[in-house]
Scaffold this motif. Structure first.
Motif, PDB file in Angstrom:
ATOM      1  N   ASN A  14      19.156  -5.541  39.657  1.00  0.00           N
ATOM      2  CA  ASN A  14      19.141  -7.117  40.257  1.00  0.00           C
ATOM      3  C   ASN A  14      19.159  -6.387  41.438  1.00  0.00           C
ATOM      4  O   ASN A  14      18.037  -7.570  42.416  1.00  0.00           O
ATOM      5  CB  ASN A  14      19.656  -8.576  39.455  1.00  0.00           C
ATOM      6  N   LEU A  15      19.554  -6.481  42.019  1.00  0.00           N
ATOM      7  CA  LEU A  15      20.033  -6.279  44.271  1.00  0.00           C
ATOM      8  C   LEU A  15      18.451  -5.197  44.299  1.00  0.00           C
ATOM      9  O   LEU A  15      18.377  -5.259  45.372  1.00  0.00           O
ATOM     10  CB  LEU A  15      20.810  -5.778  44.263  1.00  0.00           C
ATOM     11  N   ALA A  16      18.530  -4.587  43.562  1.00  0.00           N
ATOM     12  CA  ALA A  16      17.479  -3.022  44.357  1.00  0.00           C
ATOM     13  C   ALA A  16      15.826  -3.513  44.510  1.00  0.00           C
ATOM     14  O   ALA A  16      16.043  -3.568  45.460  1.00  0.00           O
ATOM     15  CB  ALA A  16      17.992  -1.843  42.866  1.00  0.00           C
ATOM     16  N   GLU A  17      15.795  -4.458  42.701  1.00  0.00           N
ATOM     17  CA  GLU A  17      14.255  -4.681  43.121  1.00  0.00           C
ATOM     18  C   GLU A  17      14.214  -5.322  43.987  1.00  0.00           C
ATOM     19  O   GLU A  17      12.660  -4.899  45.054  1.00  0.00           O
ATOM     20  CB  GLU A  17      13.587  -5.055  42.208  1.00  0.00           C
ATOM     21  N   ASP A  18      14.601  -6.719  44.645  1.00  0.00           N
ATOM     22  CA  ASP A  18      14.555  -7.333  45.361  1.00  0.00           C
ATOM     23  C   ASP A  18      14.401  -6.849  46.787  1.00  0.00           C
ATOM     24  O   ASP A  18      13.733  -7.061  47.712  1.00  0.00           O
ATOM     25  CB  ASP A  18      15.451  -8.626  45.552  1.00  0.00           C
ATOM     26  N   ALA A  19      15.598  -6.114  47.114  1.00  0.00           N
ATOM     27  CA  ALA A  19      16.061  -5.390  48.665  1.00  0.00           C
ATOM     28  C   ALA A  19      14.910  -4.465  48.754  1.00  0.00           C
ATOM     29  O   ALA A  19      14.242  -4.556  50.180  1.00  0.00           O
ATOM     30  CB  ALA A  19      17.011  -4.326  47.755  1.00  0.00           C
ATOM     31  N   ILE A  20      14.152  -3.450  47.384  1.00  0.00           N
ATOM     32  CA  ILE A  20      12.950  -2.401  48.048  1.00  0.00           C
ATOM     33  C   ILE A  20      12.144  -3.583  48.657  1.00  0.00           C
ATOM     34  O   ILE A  20      11.693  -2.674  49.551  1.00  0.00           O
ATOM     35  CB  ILE A  20      12.702  -1.653  46.686  1.00  0.00           C
ATOM     36  N   VAL A  21      11.773  -4.282  47.525  1.00  0.00           N
ATOM     37  CA  VAL A  21      10.066  -5.033  48.222  1.00  0.00           C
ATOM     38  C   VAL A  21      10.487  -6.005  49.574  1.00  0.00           C
ATOM     39  O   VAL A  21      10.390  -5.723  50.376  1.00  0.00           O
ATOM     40  CB  VAL A  21      10.429  -6.002  47.404  1.00  0.00           C
ATOM     41  N   ARG A  22      12.484  -6.488  49.827  1.00  0.00           N
ATOM     42  CA  ARG A  22      12.258  -7.291  51.191  1.00  0.00           C
ATOM     43  C   ARG A  22      12.469  -6.270  52.417  1.00  0.00           C
ATOM     44  O   ARG A  22      12.388  -6.411  53.670  1.00  0.00           O
ATOM     45  CB  ARG A  22      13.326  -7.975  51.225  1.00  0.00           C
ATOM     46  N   LEU A  23      13.028  -4.702  52.156  1.00  0.00           N
ATOM     47  CA  LEU A  23      13.107  -4.049  52.766  1.00  0.00           C
ATOM     48  C   LEU A  23      11.863  -3.456  53.406  1.00  0.00           C
ATOM     49  O   LEU A  23      11.820  -2.042  54.589  1.00  0.00           O
ATOM     50  CB  LEU A  23      13.878  -3.389  52.762  1.00  0.00           C
ATOM     51  N   THR A  24      10.126  -3.196  52.248  1.00  0.00           N
ATOM     52  CA  THR A  24       9.609  -2.220  52.618  1.00  0.00           C
ATOM     53  C   THR A  24       8.766  -2.514  54.587  1.00  0.00           C
ATOM     54  O   THR A  24       8.687  -4.067  54.461  1.00  0.00           O
ATOM     55  CB  THR A  24       8.723  -2.544  52.182  1.00  0.00           C
ATOM     56  N   ARG A  25       8.966  -2.218  55.352  1.00  0.00           N
ATOM     57  CA  ARG A  25       8.382  -2.217  56.434  1.00  0.00           C
ATOM     58  C   ARG A  25       8.351  -1.092  57.314  1.00  0.00           C
ATOM     59  O   ARG A  25       7.666   0.051  57.258  1.00  0.00           O
ATOM     60  CB  ARG A  25       9.701  -2.923  57.439  1.00  0.00           C
ATOM     61  N   GLU A  26       7.979  -1.700  59.113  1.00  0.00           N
ATOM     62  CA  GLU A  26       7.066  -0.401  59.249  1.00  0.00           C
ATOM     63  C   GLU A  26       8.881  -0.358  60.008  1.00  0.00           C
ATOM     64  O   GLU A  26       9.158  -0.856  61.343  1.00  0.00           O
ATOM     65  CB  GLU A  26       6.269  -0.762  60.773  1.00  0.00           C
ATOM     66  N   VAL A  27       9.211   1.208  60.456  1.00  0.00           N
ATOM     67  CA  VAL A  27      10.613   1.223  60.196  1.00  0.00           C
ATOM     68  C   VAL A  27      10.487   1.835  61.673  1.00  0.00           C
ATOM     69  O   VAL A  27      11.176   1.787  62.780  1.00  0.00           O
ATOM     70  CB  VAL A  27      11.218   2.876  59.767  1.00  0.00           C
ATOM     71  N   VAL A  28       9.419   2.617  62.083  1.00  0.00           N
ATOM     72  CA  VAL A  28       9.500   3.319  63.202  1.00  0.00           C
ATOM     73  C   VAL A  28       7.506   3.065  63.897  1.00  0.00           C
ATOM     74  O   VAL A  28       6.852   2.796  62.391  1.00  0.00           O
ATOM     75  CB  VAL A  28       9.393   4.619  63.641  1.00  0.00           C
ATOM     76  N   PRO A  29       7.025   2.712  65.042  1.00  0.00           N
ATOM     77  CA  PRO A  29       5.880   1.997  65.188  1.00  0.00           C
ATOM     78  C   PRO A  29       4.787   3.425  64.261  1.00  0.00           C
ATOM     79  O   PRO A  29       5.201   4.711  65.282  1.00  0.00           O
ATOM     80  CB  PRO A  29       5.598   2.155  66.505  1.00  0.00           C
ATOM     81  N   GLY A  30       3.856   3.367  63.800  1.00  0.00           N
ATOM     82  CA  GLY A  30       2.889   3.767  63.190  1.00  0.00           C
ATOM     83  C   GLY A  30       3.092   4.362  61.823  1.00  0.00           C
ATOM     84  O   GLY A  30       2.729   4.983  61.531  1.00  0.00           O
ATOM     85  N   MET A  31       4.963   3.899  61.668  1.00  0.00           N
ATOM     86  CA  MET A  31       5.170   4.655  60.204  1.00  0.00           C
ATOM     87  C   MET A  31       5.649   3.818  59.559  1.00  0.00           C
ATOM     88  O   MET A  31       6.592   3.125  59.546  1.00  0.00           O
ATOM     89  CB  MET A  31       5.531   5.900  60.214  1.00  0.00           C
ATOM     90  N   ILE A  32       5.092   3.094  57.759  1.00  0.00           N
ATOM     91  CA  ILE A  32       5.605   1.910  57.106  1.00  0.00           C
ATOM     92  C   ILE A  32       5.891   3.013  55.666  1.00  0.00           C
ATOM     93  O   ILE A  32       6.251   4.165  55.636  1.00  0.00           O
ATOM     94  CB  ILE A  32       4.382   1.259  56.480  1.00  0.00           C
ATOM     95  N   VAL A  33       7.509   2.608  55.518  1.00  0.00           N
ATOM     96  CA  VAL A  33       8.314   3.005  54.656  1.00  0.00           C
ATOM     97  C   VAL A  33       8.010   2.224  53.111  1.00  0.00           C
ATOM     98  O   VAL A  33       8.208   1.100  53.021  1.00  0.00           O
ATOM     99  CB  VAL A  33       9.575   3.406  55.199  1.00  0.00           C
TER     100      VAL A  33
END
Length: 358
Positions: free
Chosen positions: A273-292
């Motif tokens: 329940n925590l994991a799936e929401d968190a995975i989508v919410r924290l998907t982002r560009e972590v450094v310039p030019g790279m998305i995780v």
């Protein structure tokens, strides 16, 4: 960042034309799903004679006297080599490189490929793409997808059994094979099988591409003399290398090695329940030019392990695609600049504070 990407792409990218997407409002066929709560009628049945089976259509060839057209072995070798090398030349400098063709990477590449003006290189270290999405969990077949991610399955026209809060695909391979067949049929995508991302190209503090090698070479560097790699330059890199392992989380681990991020704490214990929401919410560009995206997000943020449920992989991949569109200076669902989005399309979110914020 978007303005820089727009200038860099002005000579190549025009206003995107999006294809067959539930996100962009194109009408879809009726979803092919069913409810396991369906019960047949208990009314008295009427006995009827079964209609005779139709005769099979005649084949366009004679199976008793079949003969292939002649070919020289060198032609086969030349065709494979020429086409592959042409792809390597084409994608040596491309728009987006997606590292890892698991469920998140495939979903990201699929979403991006709806824009025919974007070229996507998909790198997979295994001969067989799909990651862990060929099975559900513990070598079981069924794939569990929590709502509302089932709308993505509707778009792909994948059959499932529907329950109140989740759906079940009878075999996970139906998802993986379907999205791969639709994705690879598009002319702006190339999957490079058995190719590993050994390193990143970094220029001026920005990820600008990937360093590649044959996966078998990467696995045997210390048994050979120096075997230099190859490169792919890209405007955006999406890392979907999965959780830690021999080739897992290689994107974020390399960022830590070169000092672009401080730590990679690893994923926490399982909590769906925590994991799936968190995975989508924290998907982002972590450094310039790279998305995780995908489970690699859990490695960098210490989010809980997800276990055998796959909705977050699909939606995280979609979100990564729209983050890449934003980085390229193009219309995207995150900024609300995509015309006529389907009202039922949602990106999963979490209001908890149990996982580190992006």
């Amino acid at each position: 960042m978007a303005s820089m990407a727009s200038a860099a792409l002005s000579s190549k990218l025009s206003k995107p034309v999006f294809l067959d997407s539930a996100v962009y409002g194109t009408p879809l066929t009726t979803p092919i799903h069913k409810s396991i709560y369906y019960k047949p009628s208990t009314k008295s049945s009427i006995s009827m004679s079964a209609a005779p089976a139709p005769a099979p259509a005649p084949l366009p060839y004679d199976l008793n006297n079949y003969k292939f057209d002649p070919i020289r072995e060198s032609i086969v070798a030349r065709e494979m080599t020429r086409r592959y090398m042409t792809d390597m030349i084409t994608y040596a400098d491309t728009d987006v490189v997606v590292i890892g063709a698991g469920s998140a990477g495939l979903s990201c590449a699929y979403e991006l490929s709806k824009n025919p003006n974007i070229n996507i290189a998909l790198i997979e270290q295994s001969v067989s793409p799909g990651g862990g999405a060929w099975l559900g969990g513990q070598l079981f077949s069924a794939m569990i997808v929590r709502k509302p991610a089932h709308h993505f399955l509707d778009e792909l026209e994948i059959d499932y059994d529907e329950l109140e809060h989740y759906v079940v695909i009878k075999h996970a391979a139906l998802f993986t094979s379907t999205i791969m067949s639709k994705l690879l049929a598009r002319p702006n995508v190339k999957l490079f099988n058995a190719v590993a991302a050994e390193d990143l190209i970094v220029k001026g503090g920005r990820v600008a591409g990937v360093v590649t090698n044959w996966a078998l070479v990467s696995m045997n560097h210390n048994t050979q003399s120096c075997m230099d790699p190859n490169v792919m330059e890209a405007k955006v890199v999406v890392s979907s290398c999965g959780h830690d392992g021999p080739f897992g989380a290689t994107g974020v681990k390399r960022l830590q090695d070169i000092g672009m991020i401080k730590t990679v704490p690893g994923m926490s214990a399982l909590d769906m329940n925590l994991a799936e929401d968190a995975i989508v919410r924290l998907t982002r560009e972590v450094v310039p030019g790279m998305i995780v995206t995908g489970m690699e997000v859990a490695e960098i943020d210490g989010a809980p392990r997800m276990g055998p449920t796959f909705g977050a992989m699909m939606i995280s991949g979609q979100k990564a695609a729209h983050l890449a569109l934003r980085a390229l200076g193009l219309d995207n669902a995150l900024d609300g600049t995509v015309a006529e989005p389907k009202p039922e399309f949602t990106l999963a979110s979490s209001e908890t504070t149990d996982v580190v914020d992006a």
